[in-house]
Scaffold this active site. Structure first.
Site, short mmCIF file in Angstrom:
data_model
loop_
_atom_site.label_atom_id
_atom_site.label_comp_id
_atom_site.label_asym_id
_atom_site.label_seq_id
_atom_site.Cartn_x
_atom_site.Cartn_y
_atom_site.Cartn_z
N GLU A 65 0.89 -1.18 0.00
CA GLU A 65 0.00 0.00 0.00
C GLU A 65 0.91 1.21 0.00
O GLU A 65 1.57 1.49 1.00
CB GLU A 65 -0.89 0.00 1.25
CG GLU A 65 -1.87 -1.15 1.31
CD GLU A 65 -3.00 -1.04 0.30
OE1 GLU A 65 -3.09 -0.01 -0.39
OE2 GLU A 65 -3.77 -2.00 0.18
N CYS A 99 -2.78 8.85 3.08
CA CYS A 99 -2.45 8.30 1.76
C CYS A 99 -3.48 8.75 0.72
O CYS A 99 -3.12 9.10 -0.39
CB CYS A 99 -2.33 6.79 1.82
SG CYS A 99 -3.77 5.98 2.51
P1 NAD Z 1 8.44 4.90 4.41
O1 NAD Z 1 8.36 4.15 3.15
O2 NAD Z 1 9.57 5.79 4.67
O3 NAD Z 1 8.40 3.89 5.65
C1 NAD Z 1 7.37 2.93 5.84
C2 NAD Z 1 7.91 1.78 6.66
O4 NAD Z 1 8.89 1.07 5.91
C3 NAD Z 1 8.58 2.17 7.97
O5 NAD Z 1 8.19 1.28 8.98
C4 NAD Z 1 10.06 2.01 7.63
O6 NAD Z 1 10.87 1.78 8.76
C5 NAD Z 1 10.02 0.80 6.73
N1 NAD Z 1 11.20 0.62 5.86
C6 NAD Z 1 12.20 1.49 5.57
N2 NAD Z 1 13.09 0.92 4.73
C7 NAD Z 1 12.62 -0.34 4.47
C8 NAD Z 1 13.06 -1.40 3.64
N3 NAD Z 1 14.17 -1.31 2.88
N4 NAD Z 1 12.33 -2.54 3.60
C9 NAD Z 1 11.19 -2.65 4.32
N5 NAD Z 1 10.73 -1.67 5.11
C10 NAD Z 1 11.42 -0.53 5.19
O7 NAD Z 1 7.03 5.66 4.51
P2 NAD Z 1 6.60 6.77 5.56
O8 NAD Z 1 7.34 8.01 5.21
O9 NAD Z 1 6.68 6.20 6.93
O10 NAD Z 1 5.04 6.94 5.20
C11 NAD Z 1 4.55 7.87 4.29
C12 NAD Z 1 4.17 7.19 2.99
O11 NAD Z 1 3.27 6.12 3.23
C13 NAD Z 1 3.46 8.10 2.02
O12 NAD Z 1 3.96 7.92 0.73
C14 NAD Z 1 2.01 7.62 2.07
O13 NAD Z 1 1.25 7.91 0.94
C15 NAD Z 1 2.21 6.17 2.28
N6 NAD Z 1 0.99 5.58 2.86
C16 NAD Z 1 0.24 4.76 2.07
C17 NAD Z 1 -0.94 4.21 2.56
C18 NAD Z 1 -1.77 3.29 1.73
O14 NAD Z 1 -2.60 2.57 2.27
N7 NAD Z 1 -1.63 3.26 0.42
C19 NAD Z 1 -1.34 4.48 3.86
C20 NAD Z 1 -0.55 5.34 4.64
C21 NAD Z 1 0.62 5.87 4.12
#
Ligand code: NAD
Length: 467
Positions: A240, A274
């Protein structure tokens, strides 16, 4: 209070610690335990040991555990909500809503059962689709709805018989850790565990042979890394990811009615949603009136520490995101016209007043990229087909919304938007029992509802000859 990880049924300290910042003050709130790779391996091994017994339980057996967790969350609603406001920033009423929504998600999934489906039954044969759980699930969440996002992964994973490791974002670990403390009293060792990292354990989890499924919510950039690191083990996953949802206002819309809803859709949770409205297209003849109305709403918004009464818009969750938004605003000032906001708020917190921008070119970064904050570009269109084409001209395809005085016309336009969800005369509405997922670079797979729950299982077709 000292926060602890939940690994193999024990509440334990981390191998190291990390500082959690309160975004309303810019100062340290507390320290959180930070797991290392050895602790991640321990959690994965414990999940694997717990899986055979947990997966053998019936849905009715597992339901009791999920309901107990929902009860425990509701009993702690004030503590969890306050902590959520302090680590994430959102106003306390919204934080309370998120905590109650978390309990509701556990209750919703507690009630679900995946029955075998008879696909064909004749005198000669019976073909049945059964579903069985996968193993240890990694639930990786972002920082905008830390508790709810974890619940939307953990609850369907558990009810279907998987064990789960919940990994929050490093800037919002505390409510997940508290959830783990509640779960420690309820679940058998290894069934539900918590790991906190500094963005360094995600790839260990997503590439690990003993992790069967990765349920990931986060940015598109990180989602692509998850996709590539799951390849070697042919792991199942749900992604997501980000969005850049367009709202298209039709020429029959009532601006007085629509403007507050657009404003809410763009600024709820400080725009860190999101499916927030991230760009607005309106007929050129309506753009002045719409910008006036949105500008007034922006000036009237109560921006401040979410713990203060009456605040409607809290801080941006973390410093990196805050600085990214200041960059968008600086560029928008050069390339367009700031209608309202655009000025920093005094103090050390990461506050950005709701900002409305007009007259930007379509290739401005604020229009092309996901801002994820309360900074909204409003763009004029002369021709509806052109507006639809501009809305669809994005690598993202998460949501979108159409605003019209005629709902049937709204639905007809919605049917031309290339995204996983399109709202008509509403936004930011994702009921638990309706599947949700993105198109294009906004994701793969579905979350929520029965469809989302099925993703946590393997389908097995049993094909029997009866004669
Ligand atoms: P991010 O991608 O920086 O981090 C998300 C998670 O991934 C964190 O727990 C992080 O520690 C982890 N992570 C970091 N590197 C990783 C790797 N290499 N492998 C696996 N996991 C890893 O996102 P963010 O800045 O925390 O959140 C904001 C983003 O999330 C925005 O783009 C938003 O649109 C999106 N979002 C999407 C939805 C949806 O349902 N589509 C919902 C909420 C947020």
């Amino acid at each position: 209070m000292a926060y602890r990880l939940l690994i193999d049924g024990e509440l334990v300290e981390g191998a190291a610690q990390l500082d959690v910042i309160n975004p309303a003050t810019g100062r340290s709130l507390t320290a959180a335990p930070r797991a290392d790779a050895a602790q991640a391996e321990q959690a994965i091994a414990a999940g694997k040991r717990a899986f055979p017994a947990w997966s053998k339980l019936t849905f009715a057996d597992r339901r009791v555990y999920l309901e107990k967790l929902a009860d425990a969350i509701e009993a702690q609603v004030d503590t969890l909500a306050r902590l959520l406001t302090q680590e994430q920033g959102k106003p306390i009423r919204q934080a309370t809503g998120e905590v109650l929504g978390t309990a509701k998600a556990f209750r919703y999934y507690a009630e679900q059962v995946l029955e075998p489906r008879i696909l064909r039954e004749t005198a000669q044969e019976r073909i049945i689709e059964q579903r069985y759980p996968l193993g240890v699930v990694a639930a990786i969440a972002p920082w905008n709805f830390p508790l709810l996002m974890i619940a939307l992964k953990v609850a369907p994973a558990l009810i279907t018989g998987n064990c789960v490791i919940a990994k929050p974002a490093p800037t919002t670990p505390l409510t997940t850790l508290l959830l783990g403390e509640l779960a420690a009293e309820i679940f058998p060792a290894g069934v539900f565990q918590t790991l906190v990292d500094q963005n360094d354990l995600g790839s260990l989890l997503s590439s690990h042979p003993d992790i069967a499924f990765v349920s990931f919510t986060g940015s598109t950039a990180t989602g692509k890394k998850v996709l590539s690191s799951t390849a070697d083990t042919l792991k199942r996953f749900t992604l997501e990811l980000g969005g850049n949802d367009a709202a298209i206002v039709l020429d029959d819309a009532d601006i007085a009615k629509v403007a507050p809803r657009l404003f809410h859709g763009a600024t709820a949770n400080s725009g860190q949603v999101c499916v927030a409205i991230k760009r607005v297209y309106a007929p050129r003849s309506m753009i002045d009136a719409l910008c006036d109305a949105l500008g007034q709403l922006a000036r009237d918004a109560a921006v401040g520490d979410g713990l203060e009464q009456g605040v409607t818009i809290g801080p941006i969750q973390n410093k990196a995101q805050f600085e990214k938004l200041l960059g968008y605003i600086a560029e928008a000032r050069e390339e367009g016209t700031i209608v309202a906001g655009g000025e920093p708020v005094e103090g050390d917190g990461y506050f950005i007043r709701p900002t409305i921008v007009r007259d930007l070119p379509d290739d401005a970064r604020l229009v092309r990229e996901e801002q994820f904050g309360p900074v909204l570009p409003v763009l004029a269109y002369d021709d509806l087909d052109d507006a639809i084409a501009r809305a669809n001209d994005s690598e993202y395809g998460l949501g979108g919304s159409i605003w019209s005085g005629d709902v049937e016309r709204g639905i007809a336009v919605a049917s031309r938007i290339e995204s996983g969800n399109v709202f008509v005369n509403r936004s930011v509405d994702l009921p638990l029992d309706i599947p949700f997922g993105g198109a294009k670079h906004s994701g793969i797979g579905r979350q929520q509802a029965v469809e989302g729950m099925e993703d946590f299982t393997q389908a097995r077709i049993v094909n029997a000859a009866l004669a």
